[in-house]
Design a protein around this motif. Sequence first.
Motif, PDB file in Angstrom:
ATOM      1  N   HIS A 211       0.833  -1.197   0.000  1.00 25.93           N
ATOM      2  CA  HIS A 211       0.000   0.000   0.000  1.00 25.93           C
ATOM      3  C   HIS A 211       0.871   1.252   0.000  1.00 25.93           C
ATOM      4  O   HIS A 211       2.015   1.238   0.438  1.00 25.93           O
ATOM      5  CB  HIS A 211      -0.927   0.022   1.226  1.00 25.93           C
ATOM      6  N   GLY A 212       0.284   2.348  -0.517  1.00 29.19           N
ATOM      7  CA  GLY A 212       0.938   3.647  -0.438  1.00 29.19           C
ATOM      8  C   GLY A 212       0.254   4.491   0.617  1.00 29.19           C
ATOM      9  O   GLY A 212      -0.629   4.005   1.336  1.00 29.19           O
ATOM     10  N   TRP A 213       0.674   5.747   0.715  1.00 23.12           N
ATOM     11  CA  TRP A 213       0.092   6.653   1.695  1.00 23.12           C
ATOM     12  C   TRP A 213      -0.638   7.778   0.976  1.00 23.12           C
ATOM     13  O   TRP A 213      -0.196   8.226  -0.080  1.00 23.12           O
ATOM     14  CB  TRP A 213       1.169   7.337   2.534  1.00 23.12           C
ATOM     15  N   HIS A 214      -1.716   8.253   1.615  1.00 23.24           N
ATOM     16  CA  HIS A 214      -2.310   9.509   1.170  1.00 23.24           C
ATOM     17  C   HIS A 214      -2.371  10.455   2.363  1.00 23.24           C
ATOM     18  O   HIS A 214      -2.909  10.107   3.414  1.00 23.24           O
ATOM     19  CB  HIS A 214      -3.711   9.325   0.575  1.00 23.24           C
ATOM     20  N   LEU A 215      -1.820  11.658   2.203  1.00 19.71           N
ATOM     21  CA  LEU A 215      -1.752  12.617   3.305  1.00 19.71           C
ATOM     22  C   LEU A 215      -2.665  13.806   3.051  1.00 19.71           C
ATOM     23  O   LEU A 215      -2.778  14.289   1.915  1.00 19.71           O
ATOM     24  CB  LEU A 215      -0.313  13.135   3.459  1.00 19.71           C
ATOM     25  N   THR A 216      -3.266  14.308   4.135  1.00 19.82           N
ATOM     26  CA  THR A 216      -4.044  15.546   4.048  1.00 19.82           C
ATOM     27  C   THR A 216      -3.062  16.710   3.852  1.00 19.82           C
ATOM     28  O   THR A 216      -1.855  16.574   4.109  1.00 19.82           O
ATOM     29  CB  THR A 216      -4.803  15.792   5.360  1.00 19.82           C
ATOM     30  N   ALA A 217      -3.615  17.869   3.462  1.00 14.48           N
ATOM     31  CA  ALA A 217      -2.754  19.046   3.269  1.00 14.48           C
ATOM     32  C   ALA A 217      -2.070  19.413   4.592  1.00 14.48           C
ATOM     33  O   ALA A 217      -0.911  19.840   4.604  1.00 14.48           O
ATOM     34  CB  ALA A 217      -3.577  20.208   2.733  1.00 14.48           C
ATOM     35  N   ALA A 218      -2.776  19.225   5.720  1.00 16.68           N
ATOM     36  CA  ALA A 218      -2.180  19.559   7.021  1.00 16.68           C
ATOM     37  C   ALA A 218      -0.997  18.632   7.311  1.00 16.68           C
ATOM     38  O   ALA A 218       0.063  19.084   7.772  1.00 16.68           O
ATOM     39  CB  ALA A 218      -3.236  19.446   8.119  1.00 16.68           C
ATOM     40  N   ASP A 219      -1.162  17.339   7.030  1.00 20.63           N
ATOM     41  CA  ASP A 219      -0.046  16.407   7.260  1.00 20.63           C
ATOM     42  C   ASP A 219       1.097  16.661   6.282  1.00 20.63           C
ATOM     43  O   ASP A 219       2.278  16.554   6.637  1.00 20.63           O
ATOM     44  CB  ASP A 219      -0.527  14.955   7.164  1.00 20.63           C
ATOM     45  N   SER A 236      -3.232  15.658  -0.561  1.00 19.36           N
ATOM     46  CA  SER A 236      -4.337  16.576  -0.849  1.00 19.36           C
ATOM     47  C   SER A 236      -3.796  17.995  -0.863  1.00 19.36           C
ATOM     48  O   SER A 236      -3.062  18.377   0.054  1.00 19.36           O
ATOM     49  CB  SER A 236      -5.403  16.472   0.239  1.00 19.36           C
ATOM     50  N   CYS A 237      -4.172  18.760  -1.867  1.00 21.15           N
ATOM     51  CA  CYS A 237      -3.710  20.150  -1.974  1.00 21.15           C
ATOM     52  C   CYS A 237      -4.905  21.050  -2.262  1.00 21.15           C
ATOM     53  O   CYS A 237      -5.866  20.639  -2.923  1.00 21.15           O
ATOM     54  CB  CYS A 237      -2.712  20.289  -3.127  1.00 21.15           C
ATOM     55  N   HIS A 238      -4.813  22.292  -1.767  1.00 22.38           N
ATOM     56  CA  HIS A 238      -5.882  23.264  -2.018  1.00 22.38           C
ATOM     57  C   HIS A 238      -5.344  24.588  -2.553  1.00 22.38           C
ATOM     58  O   HIS A 238      -6.119  25.415  -3.000  1.00 22.38           O
ATOM     59  CB  HIS A 238      -6.674  23.513  -0.721  1.00 22.38           C
ATOM     60  N   THR A 239      -4.042  24.793  -2.453  1.00 23.18           N
ATOM     61  CA  THR A 239      -3.459  26.085  -2.831  1.00 23.18           C
ATOM     62  C   THR A 239      -2.167  25.868  -3.622  1.00 23.18           C
ATOM     63  O   THR A 239      -1.605  24.759  -3.632  1.00 23.18           O
ATOM     64  CB  THR A 239      -3.081  26.891  -1.565  1.00 23.18           C
ATOM     65  N   VAL A 249       8.617  17.769  -1.638  1.00 25.72           N
ATOM     66  CA  VAL A 249       8.827  16.509  -0.901  1.00 25.72           C
ATOM     67  C   VAL A 249       8.685  15.296  -1.829  1.00 25.72           C
ATOM     68  O   VAL A 249       8.647  14.161  -1.378  1.00 25.72           O
ATOM     69  CB  VAL A 249       7.890  16.360   0.327  1.00 25.72           C
ATOM     70  N   GLU A 250       8.596  15.560  -3.134  1.00 28.19           N
ATOM     71  CA  GLU A 250       8.554  14.511  -4.153  1.00 28.19           C
ATOM     72  C   GLU A 250       7.372  13.570  -3.989  1.00 28.19           C
ATOM     73  O   GLU A 250       7.507  12.343  -4.084  1.00 28.19           O
ATOM     74  CB  GLU A 250       9.870  13.726  -4.190  1.00 28.19           C
ATOM     75  N   ALA A 251       6.209  14.169  -3.678  1.00 32.54           N
ATOM     76  CA  ALA A 251       4.986  13.352  -3.707  1.00 32.54           C
ATOM     77  C   ALA A 251       4.798  12.868  -5.141  1.00 32.54           C
ATOM     78  O   ALA A 251       5.258  13.506  -6.092  1.00 32.54           O
ATOM     79  CB  ALA A 251       3.792  14.201  -3.269  1.00 32.54           C
ATOM     80  N   ASP A 252       4.133  11.729  -5.278  1.00 27.17           N
ATOM     81  CA  ASP A 252       3.952  11.178  -6.628  1.00 27.17           C
ATOM     82  C   ASP A 252       2.790  11.831  -7.360  1.00 27.17           C
ATOM     83  O   ASP A 252       2.791  11.878  -8.583  1.00 27.17           O
ATOM     84  CB  ASP A 252       3.730   9.666  -6.536  1.00 27.17           C
ATOM     85  N   TYR A 253       1.791  12.285  -6.598  1.00 26.70           N
ATOM     86  CA  TYR A 253       0.671  12.976  -7.243  1.00 26.70           C
ATOM     87  C   TYR A 253      -0.079  13.787  -6.201  1.00 26.70           C
ATOM     88  O   TYR A 253       0.068  13.559  -4.988  1.00 26.70           O
ATOM     89  CB  TYR A 253      -0.282  11.990  -7.935  1.00 26.70           C
ATOM     90  N   ALA A 254      -0.888  14.718  -6.696  1.00 25.03           N
ATOM     91  CA  ALA A 254      -1.704  15.539  -5.800  1.00 25.03           C
ATOM     92  C   ALA A 254      -3.154  15.467  -6.239  1.00 25.03           C
ATOM     93  O   ALA A 254      -3.447  15.318  -7.430  1.00 25.03           O
ATOM     94  CB  ALA A 254      -1.220  16.985  -5.852  1.00 25.03           C
ATOM     95  N   LEU A 255      -4.048  15.564  -5.261  1.00 28.25           N
ATOM     96  CA  LEU A 255      -5.466  15.779  -5.547  1.00 28.25           C
ATOM     97  C   LEU A 255      -5.718  17.244  -5.229  1.00 28.25           C
ATOM     98  O   LEU A 255      -5.491  17.672  -4.098  1.00 28.25           O
ATOM     99  CB  LEU A 255      -6.359  14.908  -4.659  1.00 28.25           C
ATOM    100  N   LEU A 256      -6.158  18.007  -6.229  1.00 28.53           N
ATOM    101  CA  LEU A 256      -6.371  19.442  -6.025  1.00 28.53           C
ATOM    102  C   LEU A 256      -7.870  19.704  -5.957  1.00 28.53           C
ATOM    103  O   LEU A 256      -8.612  19.366  -6.891  1.00 28.53           O
ATOM    104  CB  LEU A 256      -5.721  20.221  -7.185  1.00 28.53           C
TER     105      LEU A 256
END
Length: 327
Positions: A211-219, A236-239, A249-256
């Motif tokens: 499994h991979g990880w998914h982090l909130t924008a706060a984390d 997760s990104c909002h801005t 931080v070399e995340a593999d992808y973002a959900l905007l």
Amino acid sequence: MILTVVAGVITDSSGRVLITQRRADVPFAGCWEFPGGKLNPQEAPLAGLARELTEELGITLTAAQPLITVHHDNPLTQRRLWLSVYRVTAYHGQPNGCEGQPLRWCDPQTLDPAEFPPLDRPVIRALQLPNLSLITPEPTGDVAAFVRQLERALQTGIQLVQLRAKSLTDGEFAQLAQQVSGMCQQYSAQLVFNRPLASLQRGTFNAIAHHGWHLTAADLSQLTQRPTAPALLGVSCHTAADLRHAAQVEADYALLSPVQPTRSHPDAQPLGWEQFSQLVATANLPVYALGGVGREHLIHAQQCGAQGIAAIRGLWRDQSQHQATAA
Ligand SMILES: Nc1nc2c([nH]c(=O)n2[C@H]2C[C@H](O)[C@@H](COP(=O)(O)OP(=O)(O)OP(=O)(O)O)O2)c(=O)[nH]1
């Protein structure tokens, strides 16, 4: 100064992509890359790509679609390099190394970013990621029904699943995750766990395979570098600042999100598609559109530069299931 480079991803009938090796006397000597090169002054991107593919491979480009655009600023030369990568969807001829360069056809999942210039890292990720990303709704108690519904969603072709279950304790989450992981493996879908950073860092779910990880924008904001543990890291990104941090931080992808008004976050101010495209244009990583979107928005999202769309409601039950339930 700005330097614009275009490159093409050519795919064969079994899904392998063509990569070529750079000469020994140029920057990034010996690296593998996607064929292409610098645009001439005033040259349109697709015209430049067609010219480069003819010069380098002896093929005639007839159609291509944008995959991802990434950039790099070199403080020494004060040069910004923009690399726009296209999926070649039609061409004539048989690719050959016209400049004597070695060619290789590879399964995209086996591409190793270490063999490419650093700017290709998000390009490789974009090739390895699907264009639909399912976020599971909060489980309501009947685990068997939840897993059955997940299987139906996987049968519609979902290849990336975010298990999001905020109401469960770590122990309950781990139990559910075991079953979800087995199901995802059966359908060769990638799985990420949306849990607090502290639980993920403690290794609470390490026993659960692949499994991979998914982090909130706060984390995400707590990270100073990419954690070593997950093979796949989504955030997760909002801005614009969130997206910059995600790339750092070399995340593999973002959900905007949220792109459009959404029932799950009624108070959040939607970005709208225009602002979404502006943010994606400089994100430097694959970005999914999230918030009030479904499969019907996929093409529009990709036209705005997105990798694809992410959704709970829009992907958990597809339209035909909704209609069957309603009937
Ligand atoms: N074609 C290509 N170039 C890439 C990739 N990744 C990446 O960082 N680059 C960079 C390396 C170079 O700095 C630049 C491409 O410049 P180049 O000098 O190879 O282009 P060119 O084919 O026009 O070369 P030339 O005719 O000027 O010799 O883009 C990639 O995947 N494909």
